[in-house]
Write an enzyme that holds these catalytic residues in place. Structure first.
Site, mmCIF file in Angstrom:
data_model
loop_
_atom_site.group_PDB
_atom_site.id
_atom_site.type_symbol
_atom_site.label_atom_id
_atom_site.label_comp_id
_atom_site.label_asym_id
_atom_site.label_seq_id
_atom_site.Cartn_x
_atom_site.Cartn_y
_atom_site.Cartn_z
ATOM 1 N N ASP A 181 1.020 -5.578 7.962
ATOM 2 C CA ASP A 181 -0.201 -4.423 7.826
ATOM 3 C C ASP A 181 -1.497 -5.589 7.478
ATOM 4 O OD1 ASP A 181 -2.150 -2.760 7.014
ATOM 5 O OD2 ASP A 181 -0.712 -1.441 6.356
ATOM 6 N N TYR A 209 -11.638 1.001 9.515
ATOM 7 C CA TYR A 209 -12.801 1.656 8.791
ATOM 8 C C TYR A 209 -13.122 0.624 7.784
ATOM 9 C CZ TYR A 209 -8.791 3.519 6.589
ATOM 10 O OH TYR A 209 -7.735 4.174 6.066
ATOM 11 N N LYS A 210 -12.341 -0.569 7.671
ATOM 12 C CA LYS A 210 -12.752 -1.148 6.334
ATOM 13 C C LYS A 210 -13.650 -2.395 6.945
ATOM 14 C CE LYS A 210 -8.649 0.298 3.783
ATOM 15 N NZ LYS A 210 -7.245 0.238 4.003
ATOM 16 N N PHE A 264 0.965 -1.129 0.037
ATOM 17 C CA PHE A 264 0.202 -0.116 0.013
ATOM 18 C C PHE A 264 0.878 1.329 0.005
ATOM 19 C CE2 PHE A 264 -2.893 3.035 2.077
ATOM 20 C CZ PHE A 264 -4.016 2.812 1.104
ATOM 21 N N ARG A 324 -12.462 -3.113 -8.218
ATOM 22 C CA ARG A 324 -12.381 -4.001 -7.295
ATOM 23 C C ARG A 324 -13.878 -4.226 -6.547
ATOM 24 N NH1 ARG A 324 -8.510 -2.109 -2.463
ATOM 25 N NH2 ARG A 324 -10.278 -0.260 -2.210
HETATM 26 C C1 LIG Z 1 -6.357 1.050 3.999
HETATM 27 C C2 LIG Z 1 -5.123 0.998 4.356
HETATM 28 C C3 LIG Z 1 -4.132 1.921 4.920
HETATM 29 C C4 LIG Z 1 -4.789 3.257 5.517
HETATM 30 O O1 LIG Z 1 -3.894 4.034 6.268
HETATM 31 P P1 LIG Z 1 -4.499 5.078 6.939
HETATM 32 O O2 LIG Z 1 -3.235 5.652 7.669
HETATM 33 O O3 LIG Z 1 -5.502 4.760 7.867
HETATM 34 O O4 LIG Z 1 -4.986 6.104 5.990
HETATM 35 C C5 LIG Z 1 -2.976 1.291 5.404
HETATM 36 N N1 LIG Z 1 -2.225 0.424 4.870
HETATM 37 C C6 LIG Z 1 -3.027 -0.512 4.198
HETATM 38 C C7 LIG Z 1 -2.552 -1.929 3.505
HETATM 39 C C8 LIG Z 1 -4.482 -0.221 3.815
HETATM 40 O O5 LIG Z 1 -5.049 -1.181 2.943
#
Ligand SMILES: *Cc1c(COP(=O)(O)O)cnc(C)c1O
Length: 407
Positions: A205, A230-231, A128, A379
């Site tokens: 992560d 939040y997912k 990410f 997706r």
């Molecule tokens: C959604 C997501 C994030 C989000 O990071 P924020 O700091 O909450 O914006 C980080 N890493 C991965 C792999 C994600 O899917």
């Protein structure tokens, strides 16, 4: 494949037989015509969270004011333990704090500090963006080397690629458990073991895996983990993230942001920083209490449903979508960009098509919410508690119709 699985009646039968079917009514999904397949970007709002926010705002903030801190102060650890239950972590190792990006910075920095003399951080090209950028920043600050593994962006990262990349210079391996683009699920146990074999620390992560796939942090001997809420955890926009530090390392590691909430005996207001002994050591300043309460509600709902049944339905949903795609979408020029084997993917399915962005826009116009990812991917996130098989059927059928019309 028999023709019958392509009929709407088959989707209706699957919905009728779904043991988790009743959970959809526990969410504020009022519009019956909406097909929401973006819960892996922002999960739906649980009704329990609405009620909790209302009472927290009126009674705890509005009426009781600062007096509420006597029970608010433990909330990040309490909610953290619930997320720990979802991720196979014994109590006292998970806390709700900051966002995923900041947590990654804190834990990756702490890991490098714990491996003096080693100067390599390993991650993969398709990690990410925030993860890659944070690691790039830490490498720049510390004069370390960021080793970027080439990944097959449809199939994900193989354990052997990690084996070939780690050595006696490696301080940290930091990877996503489920890849945000393809949905590929990494082999947590094998990769963690390979990393430890090289004497490095392992940071996962879990943003795209928590609430979608079973996770065994303690059993896999993981050192560190972060993830957002939040997912699939349905905790709302900007809800605080979580971090996990194995009890083995809690005393040893030092995180770089020395705030008063991570201080031992916080309200003594002492002259020097002296880190707390427990997981609070990895927090920073005043926690966002409303968002943390939303994490507690989200985690409770998932624990009630059970990760076993959720994973079973998630695999059934993604397999069903792939079956429909084989019949309807692949012949129209879509390519599957997610592992075919159900055990090797998380809760979302990605397709490539040259007009992906246009398809996502046209689906949205038909109240079917999916997600475009550059350059040519779309997706579909299938949340086991809110997605119906008839939703999948409608989305696949509408995609077929759009592709046929614009051929
Ligand atoms: C959604 C997501 C994030 C989000 O990071 P924020 O700091 O909450 O914006 C980080 N890493 C991965 C792999 C994600 O899917």
């Amino acid at each position: 494949m028999s023709q019958e699985i392509l009929d709407r009646a088959h989707a209706e039968e699957l919905d009728a037989a779904d043991p988790l079917g009743g959970y959809r009514a526990r969410f504020a999904l009022d519009d019956p015509s909406l097909v929401y397949l973006n819960g892996n970007s922002l999960g739906a709002l649980p009704l329990a969270t609405m009620a909790r926010m209302d009472s927290m705002i009126r009674a705890e903030w509005g009426a009781a004011l600062a007096g509420s801190w006597d029970h608010w102060v433990d909330l990040p650890g309490r909610a953290g333990d619930l997320v720990g239950e979802l991720t196979g972590a014994a109590p006292g190792q998970v806390v709700i704090t900051d966002n995923t990006t900041v947590n990654l910075y804190k834990l990756a920095s702490a890991a490098l500090g714990a491996r003096p003399g080693r100067h390599v951080i390993v991650t993969d090209q398709d990690n990410f963006p925030s993860d890659r950028y944070v690691l790039e920043g830490i490498a720049a600050q510390r004069g370390a080397e960021l080793r970027m593994l080439a990944t097959d962006i449809n199939e994900g990262l193989a354990a052997d690629a990690v084996r070939a990349a780690v050595d006696e210079d490696t301080a940290l391996v930091s990877l996503s458990h489920v890849a945000y683009r393809s949905g590929a699920l990494a082999d947590m146990a094998a990769i963690t073991e390979i990393t430890h074999g090289a004497g490095a620390l392992m940071l996962w992560d879990l943003s795209h895996s928590v609430g979608a796939v079973p996770i065994e942090l303690d059993a896999c001997d993981v050192d560190l983990a972060v993830g957002c809420t939040y997912k699939y955890l349905n905790s709302g926009p900007g809800a605080p993230a979580f971090l996990y530090v194995s009890a083995r390392l809690r005393e040893v590691l030092r995180q770089p942001i020395w705030g008063w909430f991570s201080q031992r005996d916080q309200f003594a207001m002492g002259p020097r920083y002296d880190p707390a002994a427990g997981i609070a050591k990895f927090t920073t300043g005043t926690p966002p209490i409303l968002g943390t309460a939303a994490v507690e509600e989200g985690a409770r709902l998932l624990l009630e449903a059970g990760i076993g049944p959720m994973r079973a339905k998630s695999m059934q949903l993604t397999s069903y979508l792939i079956d429909l795609a084989d019949a309807w979408l692949i012949p129209l020029g879509c390519a599957l960009a997610t592992p075919r084997e159900a055990g090797r993917r998380g809760g979302h399915v990605t397709f490539c098509h040259p007009r992906a962005e246009q398809v996502v826009g046209q689906l949205a116009a038909a109240s079917i919410i999916t997600d475009y990812r550059t350059p040519d991917r779309f997706r579909l996130g299938l949340s086991p508690l809110t997605t119906r098989f008839t939703d999948v059927w409608r989305a696949a059928g509408a995609t077929r119709d759009i592709l046929e019309q614009t051929r």
